[in-house]
Enzyme design. Structure first.
Site, PDB file in Angstrom:
ATOM      1  N   ARG A   2     -18.311  24.269  -6.532  1.00 44.93           N
ATOM      2  CA  ARG A   2     -16.868  24.135  -6.439  1.00 44.93           C
ATOM      3  C   ARG A   2     -16.387  22.752  -6.872  1.00 44.93           C
ATOM      4  O   ARG A   2     -16.925  21.739  -6.494  1.00 44.93           O
ATOM      5  CB  ARG A   2     -16.412  24.368  -4.996  1.00 44.93           C
ATOM      6  CG  ARG A   2     -14.938  24.051  -4.798  1.00 44.93           C
ATOM      7  CD  ARG A   2     -14.479  24.426  -3.421  1.00 44.93           C
ATOM      8  NE  ARG A   2     -14.946  23.488  -2.445  1.00 44.93           N
ATOM      9  CZ  ARG A   2     -14.176  22.517  -1.920  1.00 44.93           C
ATOM     10  NH1 ARG A   2     -12.955  22.392  -2.281  1.00 44.93           N
ATOM     11  NH2 ARG A   2     -14.659  21.712  -1.022  1.00 44.93           N
ATOM     12  N   ARG A   6     -13.248  18.703 -10.905  1.00 48.81           N
ATOM     13  CA  ARG A   6     -12.228  17.856 -10.283  1.00 48.81           C
ATOM     14  C   ARG A   6     -12.322  16.394 -10.681  1.00 48.81           C
ATOM     15  O   ARG A   6     -11.339  15.676 -10.664  1.00 48.81           O
ATOM     16  CB  ARG A   6     -12.361  17.944  -8.760  1.00 48.81           C
ATOM     17  CG  ARG A   6     -11.321  18.841  -8.161  1.00 48.81           C
ATOM     18  CD  ARG A   6     -10.987  18.472  -6.767  1.00 48.81           C
ATOM     19  NE  ARG A   6     -12.129  18.407  -5.883  1.00 48.81           N
ATOM     20  CZ  ARG A   6     -12.033  18.027  -4.618  1.00 48.81           C
ATOM     21  NH1 ARG A   6     -10.870  17.728  -4.113  1.00 48.81           N
ATOM     22  NH2 ARG A   6     -13.093  17.968  -3.846  1.00 48.81           N
ATOM     23  N   ARG A  15      -4.318  19.946 -15.396  1.00 46.00           N
ATOM     24  CA  ARG A  15      -3.891  20.524 -14.134  1.00 46.00           C
ATOM     25  C   ARG A  15      -2.540  19.962 -13.680  1.00 46.00           C
ATOM     26  O   ARG A  15      -1.735  20.653 -13.117  1.00 46.00           O
ATOM     27  CB  ARG A  15      -4.985  20.183 -13.147  1.00 46.00           C
ATOM     28  CG  ARG A  15      -5.236  20.782 -11.930  1.00 46.00           C
ATOM     29  CD  ARG A  15      -5.041  21.910 -11.240  1.00 46.00           C
ATOM     30  NE  ARG A  15      -4.985  21.492  -9.847  1.00 46.00           N
ATOM     31  CZ  ARG A  15      -3.879  21.339  -9.179  1.00 46.00           C
ATOM     32  NH1 ARG A  15      -2.728  21.582  -9.736  1.00 46.00           N
ATOM     33  NH2 ARG A  15      -3.907  20.958  -7.930  1.00 46.00           N
ATOM     34  N   ASP A  51      -9.898  30.288  -6.742  1.00 48.87           N
ATOM     35  CA  ASP A  51     -10.135  29.778  -5.392  1.00 48.87           C
ATOM     36  C   ASP A  51     -10.426  30.960  -4.474  1.00 48.87           C
ATOM     37  O   ASP A  51     -10.014  32.090  -4.761  1.00 48.87           O
ATOM     38  CB  ASP A  51      -8.944  28.977  -4.856  1.00 48.87           C
ATOM     39  CG  ASP A  51      -9.352  28.174  -3.617  1.00 48.87           C
ATOM     40  OD1 ASP A  51      -9.883  27.059  -3.771  1.00 48.87           O
ATOM     41  OD2 ASP A  51      -9.190  28.684  -2.490  1.00 48.87           O
ATOM     42  N   TYR A 126      -9.476  30.421   7.780  1.00 49.04           N
ATOM     43  CA  TYR A 126      -8.231  29.842   7.247  1.00 49.04           C
ATOM     44  C   TYR A 126      -7.014  30.620   7.750  1.00 49.04           C
ATOM     45  O   TYR A 126      -5.985  30.035   8.085  1.00 49.04           O
ATOM     46  CB  TYR A 126      -8.246  29.830   5.718  1.00 49.04           C
ATOM     47  CG  TYR A 126      -9.142  28.758   5.128  1.00 49.04           C
ATOM     48  CD1 TYR A 126      -8.895  27.411   5.374  1.00 49.04           C
ATOM     49  CD2 TYR A 126     -10.224  29.087   4.320  1.00 49.04           C
ATOM     50  CE1 TYR A 126      -9.703  26.425   4.832  1.00 49.04           C
ATOM     51  CE2 TYR A 126     -11.045  28.109   3.774  1.00 49.04           C
ATOM     52  CZ  TYR A 126     -10.775  26.784   4.048  1.00 49.04           C
ATOM     53  OH  TYR A 126     -11.585  25.804   3.513  1.00 49.04           O
TER      54      TYR A 126
HETATM   55  O1  1CP Z   1     -16.300  24.275  -1.155  1.00 51.73           O
HETATM   56  C1  1CP Z   1     -16.845  25.329  -0.875  1.00 51.73           C
HETATM   57  O2  1CP Z   1     -17.515  25.494   0.138  1.00 51.73           O
HETATM   58  C2  1CP Z   1     -16.683  26.504  -1.822  1.00 51.73           C
HETATM   59  C3  1CP Z   1     -15.808  27.587  -1.343  1.00 51.73           C
HETATM   60  C4  1CP Z   1     -14.348  27.198  -1.380  1.00 51.73           C
HETATM   61  C5  1CP Z   1     -13.559  26.739  -0.321  1.00 51.73           C
HETATM   62  C6  1CP Z   1     -13.978  26.453   1.093  1.00 51.73           C
HETATM   63  C7  1CP Z   1     -13.536  27.305  -2.540  1.00 51.73           C
HETATM   64  C8  1CP Z   1     -14.047  27.809  -3.840  1.00 51.73           C
HETATM   65  N1  1CP Z   1     -12.273  26.990  -2.171  1.00 51.73           N
HETATM   66  C9  1CP Z   1     -12.237  26.612  -0.833  1.00 51.73           C
HETATM   67  C10 1CP Z   1     -11.043  26.209  -0.077  1.00 51.73           C
HETATM   68  C11 1CP Z   1     -10.435  25.007  -0.676  1.00 51.73           C
HETATM   69  N2  1CP Z   1      -9.685  25.041  -1.822  1.00 51.73           N
HETATM   70  C12 1CP Z   1     -10.564  23.666  -0.256  1.00 51.73           C
HETATM   71  C13 1CP Z   1     -11.391  23.190   0.948  1.00 51.73           C
HETATM   72  C14 1CP Z   1     -10.549  22.841   2.129  1.00 51.73           C
HETATM   73  C15 1CP Z   1     -11.340  22.679   3.426  1.00 51.73           C
HETATM   74  O3  1CP Z   1     -12.047  21.658   3.541  1.00 51.73           O
HETATM   75  O4  1CP Z   1     -11.290  23.569   4.292  1.00 51.73           O
HETATM   76  C16 1CP Z   1      -9.833  22.874  -1.170  1.00 51.73           C
HETATM   77  C17 1CP Z   1      -9.639  21.390  -1.141  1.00 51.73           C
HETATM   78  C18 1CP Z   1      -9.299  23.763  -2.153  1.00 51.73           C
HETATM   79  C19 1CP Z   1      -8.491  23.421  -3.375  1.00 51.73           C
HETATM   80  C20 1CP Z   1      -9.276  23.524  -4.632  1.00 51.73           C
HETATM   81  N3  1CP Z   1      -9.878  24.680  -5.108  1.00 51.73           N
HETATM   82  C21 1CP Z   1      -9.492  22.486  -5.614  1.00 51.73           C
HETATM   83  C22 1CP Z   1      -9.079  21.024  -5.518  1.00 51.73           C
HETATM   84  C23 1CP Z   1      -7.687  20.695  -5.567  1.00 51.73           C
HETATM   85  C24 1CP Z   1      -6.870  20.830  -6.808  1.00 51.73           C
HETATM   86  O5  1CP Z   1      -5.668  21.005  -6.512  1.00 51.73           O
HETATM   87  O6  1CP Z   1      -7.236  20.604  -7.971  1.00 51.73           O
HETATM   88  C25 1CP Z   1     -10.217  23.063  -6.679  1.00 51.73           C
HETATM   89  C26 1CP Z   1     -10.641  22.401  -7.977  1.00 51.73           C
HETATM   90  C27 1CP Z   1     -10.460  24.432  -6.331  1.00 51.73           C
HETATM   91  C28 1CP Z   1     -11.165  25.407  -7.190  1.00 51.73           C
HETATM   92  C29 1CP Z   1     -12.282  26.165  -6.587  1.00 51.73           C
HETATM   93  N4  1CP Z   1     -12.392  26.477  -5.266  1.00 51.73           N
HETATM   94  C30 1CP Z   1     -13.553  27.221  -5.082  1.00 51.73           C
HETATM   95  C31 1CP Z   1     -14.175  27.396  -6.352  1.00 51.73           C
HETATM   96  C32 1CP Z   1     -15.496  28.135  -6.591  1.00 51.73           C
HETATM   97  C33 1CP Z   1     -13.371  26.783  -7.299  1.00 51.73           C
HETATM   98  C34 1CP Z   1     -13.538  26.815  -8.806  1.00 51.73           C
HETATM   99  C35 1CP Z   1     -14.731  26.178  -9.391  1.00 51.73           C
HETATM  100  C36 1CP Z   1     -14.643  24.684  -9.618  1.00 51.73           C
HETATM  101  O7  1CP Z   1     -13.565  24.156  -9.871  1.00 51.73           O
HETATM  102  O8  1CP Z   1     -15.706  24.052  -9.538  1.00 51.73           O
END
Ligand code: 1CP
Length: 320
Positions: A2, A6, A15, A51, A126
């Site tokens: 994930r 970033r 983004r 996500d 969540y």
């Molecule tokens: O981190 C993990 O354990 C993977 C599973 C997961 C979780 C818990 C994903 C997959 N999303 C999330 C929730 C989430 N989404 C959080 C965690 C919050 C917490 O601590 O409880 C956050 C910060 C996000 C937002 C998010 N999703 C971002 C960053 C912010 C942004 O605005 O740019 C990003 C880049 C994602 C994309 C994402 N989420 C998950 C995957 C597999 C992906 C895509 C793959 C990648 O970008 O690598």
């Protein structure tokens, strides 16, 4: 893993500000973000930019992703009435943008694309907590206070995640990963009672497609055997369990994914390289190993470090 994109300047440029969910809904942008880390790092598989909350957002539960926080909902799941906000997912009508993104990626990629969904416990946490949590107090309260409602919630989430994963596979994903990221908050007994039956059902259904199923969570050292037995082909390991011990917990005939500590990525390069080699050595030549981080990349990580890690892994030969 994930958020590998970033830390990339090209990701931040594309983004911009605003909700990540808006970027996910634009297939051209989402596909480009999926491909950016592939071009830069030369890794062996891509993970879809999306996500874990996308399907529950798409059915209208009322959940968003707040920049710097993560998934948040103003009206958390508390009573049977809230089940009405979790209707079945119709992937073509509700998440056509995910399907479109996958098609664009698969057309361009020469390597496999991994689709994914959130595990039912993690998504439930969540919805019930209203946002990220450290204690999962409300979630555990609901489990024990109203196991019937917990079961109904898990039924709904299992159906939604299964539909989403099936549609991603039909669109061209070569493997799927179930991120039950926060399930390590449970004891083995709690996992058996409150999670196992639903994940087992999901994996049984997805198993019919024949694609490999990767199963991942953080701090799951005591759950690894269960997370394997539930029907995974590959078990993701965080950095807390040495890979050789993880292999004996997961059992034969399975592959492992992991498990470099993402927390060391700002340490001096010689220390990082030693940790990378330690992971590879502990794998000890077993054929089933996907080298990966034990969890996601944080935005402050220098992309050059990730590039060097990929190079070291690709150069490595067993017995070196
Ligand atoms: O981190 C993990 O354990 C993977 C599973 C997961 C979780 C818990 C994903 C997959 N999303 C999330 C929730 C989430 N989404 C959080 C965690 C919050 C917490 O601590 O409880 C956050 C910060 C996000 C937002 C998010 N999703 C971002 C960053 C912010 C942004 O605005 O740019 C990003 C880049 C994602 C994309 C994402 N989420 C998950 C995957 C597999 C992906 C895509 C793959 C990648 O970008 O690598």
């Amino acid at each position: 893993m994930r958020q590998a994109g970033r830390s990339l300047p090209e990701y931040r440029a594309l983004r911009k500000e605003g909700s990540i969910l808006d970027a996910i809904k634009k297939p051209d942008i989402a596909a480009e973000i999926t491909l950016q880390p592939i071009r830069r790092y030369g890794v062996d598989a891509a993970i879809l930019f999306s996500d874990i909350v996308v399907p529950v957002h798409a059915v209208g539960f009322g959940i968003d992703i707040e920049p710097g926080v993560g998934p948040v909902t103003e009206n958390p799941f508390r009573t049977a009435k809230d089940l009405e906000r979790l209707r079945d997912l119709d992937p073509i009508a509700d998440t056509s943008y995910v399907i479109e993104t996958i098609k664009i990626c698969v057309d361009e990629l020469r390597i496999p694309l991994i689709g994914f969904a959130g595990g039912p416990f993690t998504i439930a946490s969540y919805l019930i907590e209203g946002g990220p949590s450290r204690t999962y107090k409300e979630t555990k309260k609901l489990m024990f206070d109203n196991p019937k409602l917990w079961g109904q919630l898990m039924d709904r989430l299992t159906a939604i995640c299964t539909s989403s994963l099936t549609s991603q596979i039909q669109a061209g994903a070569s493997a799927i990963q179930l991120f039950d990221s926060w399930v390590g908050a449970l004891s083995p007994d709690q996992y058996i009672r409150f999670v196992f039956p639903w994940v087992e059902k999901m994996f049984e259904e997805i198993g019919k497609t024949g694609v490999p199923k990767i199963h991942f969570g953080v701090a799951t050292g005591e759950l690894l055997q269960l997370m394997s037995d539930v029907g995974a082909d590959v078990v993701g390991i965080d950095w807390r369990v040495p890979l050789d011990q993880a292999r004996s917990r997961v059992g034969g005939g399975k592959a492992l994914q992991g498990n470099l500590d993402p927390g060391i990525l700002s340490a001096p390069w010689t220390a990082i390289e030693a940790e990378v080699l330690k992971v590879l050595e502990l794998n000890d030549g077993h054929p089933g190993h996907i080298f990966n981080l034990g969890h996601g990349v944080t935005p402050d990580v220098n992309p050059d470090v990730l590039e060097r890690i990929v190079h070291v892994v690709h150069q490595y030969r067993v017995g070196q």
